[in-house]
Design a protein around this motif. Structure first.
Motif, PDB file in Angstrom:
ATOM      1  N   GLU A   1     -15.867  -2.420 -46.945  1.00  0.00           N
ATOM      2  CA  GLU A   1     -16.542  -1.266 -47.536  1.00  0.00           C
ATOM      3  C   GLU A   1     -15.534  -0.269 -48.114  1.00  0.00           C
ATOM      4  O   GLU A   1     -15.751   0.300 -49.189  1.00  0.00           O
TER       5      GLU A   1
ATOM      6  N   ASN B   1     -24.330  -0.765 -48.216  1.00  0.00           N
ATOM      7  CA  ASN B   1     -23.452  -0.123 -49.191  1.00  0.00           C
ATOM      8  C   ASN B   1     -22.846  -1.154 -50.145  1.00  0.00           C
ATOM      9  O   ASN B   1     -22.623  -0.864 -51.329  1.00  0.00           O
TER      10      ASN B   1
ATOM     11  N   GLU C   1     -25.495  -1.835 -52.706  1.00  0.00           N
ATOM     12  CA  GLU C   1     -25.574  -0.738 -53.667  1.00  0.00           C
ATOM     13  C   GLU C   1     -24.435  -0.805 -54.674  1.00  0.00           C
ATOM     14  O   GLU C   1     -24.605  -0.484 -55.855  1.00  0.00           O
TER      15      GLU C   1
END
Length: 286
Positions: A73, A112, A115
């Motif tokens: 991430e 995330n 996204e």
């Protein structure tokens, strides 16, 4: 616009690749996976590996995996973005994910990640695999349904549920009860498997599944092909659409082509190409 499917599911559910001759690019996101039977264009172990994390930080397998996903991430705008820049226009990516279901139901890293793919102009679909052996134990099946719902809510993705390893199921007729399960059937089965004092909990669980009305499964048997062998006698009956439908629908239903068609529909794969072809034909006519 690019297209991507995120293949998720519990460990051992059969998350592997079958390409059918289609041009796809496979990305392995499991930092613990060392060997697999397909070529990959991106591999998370080029960024971080679970073995190194466990050795250097003294973490266990689950804690180490969470750390690896957090590291991924943190590098979305560097390592991943640089790799994705090579795969945008009409490319089809398949992300092979780790089997730890908590990554898709409890923690935000994979959400995330999704996204980030959307910001990169990818249409994304979740593909949730449930081992068909779970239908032998209704408690496991309901648990799998709840895990699918949890992942759906967490990731906020259109998704296709697949009942994998159908070649291991001896009674296909019994399996059909679990493809689009009726709440009363599941509740009856569940009450037979567990102690009487769990009936109220069972009712609440089944009501939760029924309330979403979104838990249904596509059966997948990798031995099935969508092009059945038709004899000379049967070929004479090709004009009889009803016969062909009834004769070969089970073959089509269980084939990987059918599952892939449902996934393509979720991510609108090929629709842009069809529109461009249509526009080009109009220009030629003009």
């Amino acid at each position: 616009m690019g297209y991507a499917q995120l293949v998720i599911g519990s460990a051992g559910s059969g998350k592997h690749c079958e390409t059918l001759g289609r041009s796809i690019h496979i990305v392995n996101l499991d930092p613990a996976a060392e060997n697999f039977n397909y070529p990959v264009v991106m591999y998370i172990r080029e960024l971080i590996s679970l073995d190194d994390v466990m050795e250097e930080l003294g973490l266990g397998p689950n804690g180490g995996l969470i750390y690896c996903m957090e590291h991924l991430e943190e590098n979305l705008d560097e390592w991943l973005a640089e790799e994705l820049d090579n795969y945008l226009d009409d490319d089809y990516l398949v992300f092979d994910c780790p089997g730890q279901i908590e990554l898709f139901s409890h923690v935000p890293m994979i959400r995330n990640f999704v996204e980030h793919l959307k910001r990169k102009n990818f249409n994304v679909c979740g593909v949730y695999l449930l081992d068909s052996q779970f239908i032998m134990d209704v408690t496991k099946f309901v648990s799998g349904c709840m895990a699918s719902l949890s992942a759906m809510v967490q990731l906020e993705l259109p998704r296709v549920n697949i009942l994998s390893k159908m070649d291991l199921v001896t009674s296909k007729r019994d399996a059909e009860n679990y493809l689009d399960p009726e709440p009363r059937f599941l509740l009856s089965e569940l009450n037979e498997w567990v102690a009487p004092w769990f009936k109220k909990l069972n009712k609440s669980l089944i009501e939760q599944v029924d309330e979403y009305s979104m838990v249904s499964f596509i059966p997948l048997d990798l031995r099935r092909k969508a092009e059945p062998n038709i004899s000379v006698e049967e070929s004479r009956l090709l004009s009889d659409i009803v016969f062909i439908f009834l004769r070969y629908w089970p073959v089509l239903l269980y084939s990987i082509q059918y599952a892939l068609a449902q996934i393509d529909n979720c991510i609108q794969y090929g629709e842009d190409a069809d529109m461009r072809d249509f526009d080009a034909d109009n220009d030629d006519d003009a």
